[in-house]
Write an enzyme that holds these catalytic residues in place. Structure first.
Site, PDB file in Angstrom:
ATOM      1  N   SER A 124       0.844  -1.192   0.000  1.00 51.10           N
ATOM      2  CA  SER A 124       0.000   0.000   0.000  1.00 51.10           C
ATOM      3  C   SER A 124       0.876   1.237   0.000  1.00 51.10           C
ATOM      4  O   SER A 124       2.061   1.178   0.335  1.00 51.10           O
ATOM      5  CB  SER A 124      -0.918   0.032   1.236  1.00 51.10           C
ATOM      6  OG  SER A 124      -1.882  -0.996   1.180  1.00 51.10           O
ATOM      7  N   ASP A 154      -3.825   2.172  -2.334  1.00 48.81           N
ATOM      8  CA  ASP A 154      -3.166   3.428  -2.693  1.00 48.81           C
ATOM      9  C   ASP A 154      -4.162   4.569  -2.557  1.00 48.81           C
ATOM     10  O   ASP A 154      -5.063   4.736  -3.393  1.00 48.81           O
ATOM     11  CB  ASP A 154      -2.617   3.342  -4.117  1.00 48.81           C
ATOM     12  CG  ASP A 154      -1.641   2.182  -4.274  1.00 48.81           C
ATOM     13  OD1 ASP A 154      -0.704   2.107  -3.465  1.00 48.81           O
ATOM     14  OD2 ASP A 154      -1.830   1.352  -5.178  1.00 48.81           O
ATOM     15  N   SER A 201      -2.793  -3.692  -3.462  1.00 51.91           N
ATOM     16  CA  SER A 201      -2.218  -2.463  -2.911  1.00 51.91           C
ATOM     17  C   SER A 201      -3.312  -1.453  -2.608  1.00 51.91           C
ATOM     18  O   SER A 201      -4.183  -1.178  -3.432  1.00 51.91           O
ATOM     19  CB  SER A 201      -1.224  -1.848  -3.907  1.00 51.91           C
ATOM     20  OG  SER A 201      -0.519  -0.775  -3.333  1.00 51.91           O
TER      21      SER A 201
END
Length: 368
Positions: free
Chosen positions: A243, A283, A281
């Protein structure tokens, strides 16, 4: 033992100290998010025994009562595999009413409780019955015993109460203590850009908690490929998920709508480092303005509020500043991070500085 790490005492230097100049705009005095006047950052770094490598980072937009004087804010989700608690209210109302706190994935609930308690105890908030705590995270479970849930409310409160302006500690500190980025040790990174007077003279500052993968590029130099951590290599496939929390601050008079546009550009900065926003991830970008003329009072007898805002046509310099500062903040998180051994004897090596500098010379990337 919880250790508050200050900006001094770190041996590894930042990218600019090695002659790497990302972008064309100039940084602020500290090349940090704290170059946005009045903004403060605090870290609590928790390192215990062989298995605990985690922490908390807090960002306070101004030194007043944030609940009583909210700031315009926006959230942009680059990839939503994560936990950004409180984001929907920010998106709905367009403002921020609590310190932003970053920690590990399983510490989000604890951090929310701490921020709520902190807000309720502030003078003037005696009648408050609802607090929107904004808490982001990345998963530091490779180096940290994340299931032990070692982040406590006092760690969050320590980060908030000791937040300060000036230089910001980077690398293995706060919420970046146990993170991994591009297969190397990640962490906290920050950078800023100061627009020239002809473009408004505004400042944009960025702070990142880097914990993601891809194929590392530094100012266009294919570092990951040259060092053998390239697309589809074993290392990249094993470390692509993760992340990245990105916090963008500015003193420019922009509202939530244009702050969301700014937040979107931060993902371009992430992409320029080689990040791929992989399936696993999270983000997220949080963007806010500290401009005093845009403060939103908790209560008012007035039914309307008038703001002076930048026109859309004036936004492009802020977009460029955001892209450049985000890219450099991520790179600084790598340059400042140190090799760390942690949970289950896992070790993550720091970015090797000397080979990287040789690559820059090979590609004529060092700017004097």
């Amino acid at each position: 033992m919880a250790v508050l790490v200050n900006a001094s005492g770190q041996d590894r230097k930042r990218a600019r100290d090695y002659g790497i100049r990302i972008g064309v705009l100039q940084p602020g005095a500290h090349n940090a998010i704290t170059d946005v006047a009045g903004l403060r950052v605090g870290h609590t770094t928790i390192v215990q025994g062989n298995n605990i490598r985690t922490g908390v980072t807090a960002i306070l937009p101004h030194d007043g009562n944030l609940f009583q004087n909210k700031v315009p804010a926006a959230v942009y989700v680059g990839n939503g595999f994560g936990k950004l608690a409180g984001s929907t209210q920010v998106q709905e109302l367009g403002n921020l009413e609590s310190p932003i706190t970053l920690t590990n994935t399983l510490g989000v609930g604890t951090a929310m409780n701490a921020v709520v308690g902190y807000t309720l105890q502030q003078s003037g908030n005696e009648a408050v019955q609802s607090v929107n705590a904004l808490v982001g995270e990345t998963n530091d479970g490779y180096l940290n015993d994340i299931r032990g849930r070692h982040v406590k409310e006092e760690h969050v409160l320590q980060a908030i109460r000791q937040a300060a302006g000036g230089p910001v500690a980077e690398g293995n500190v706060g919420a970046g203590t146990g993170t991994v980025c591009f297969g190397y040790k990640g962490g906290i990174g920050t950078a800023s850009r100061k627009l020239p007077a002809s473009l408004g003279g505004y400042t944009v500052g960025v702070l990142v908690q880097s914990n993601f993968g891809g194929v590392l590029q530094i100012d266009g130099v294919p570092v990951g490929e040259e060092l053998g951590k390239f697309s589809y290599s074993k290392q990249v496939l094993e470390s692509a998920d993760g992340s990245c929390m990105i916090v963008v601050a500015t003193d420019a008079p922009v509202d939530a709508r244009n702050l969301e546009r700014i937040a979107k550009r931060a993902m371009l900065g992430l992409a320029k480092t080689g990040g791929i926003a992989s399936n696993g991830s999270g983000d997220y970008v949080i963007a806010f303005s500290t401009n005093e003329g845009l403060r939103i009072p908790y209560s008012s007898e007035e039914k309307t509020q008038t703001f002076t805002l930048l026109r859309n046509d004036e936004m492009s310099p802020l977009f460029m500043a955001t892209v450049e500062a985000t890219e450099e903040a991520i790179i600084n998180s790598l340059f400042r991070a140190e090799t760390m051994k942690g949970h289950n004897n896992n070790t993550v090596e720091a970015l090797p500085i000397e080979p990287v500098i040789k690559l820059f010379k090979k590609h004529n990337g060092i700017k004097r």
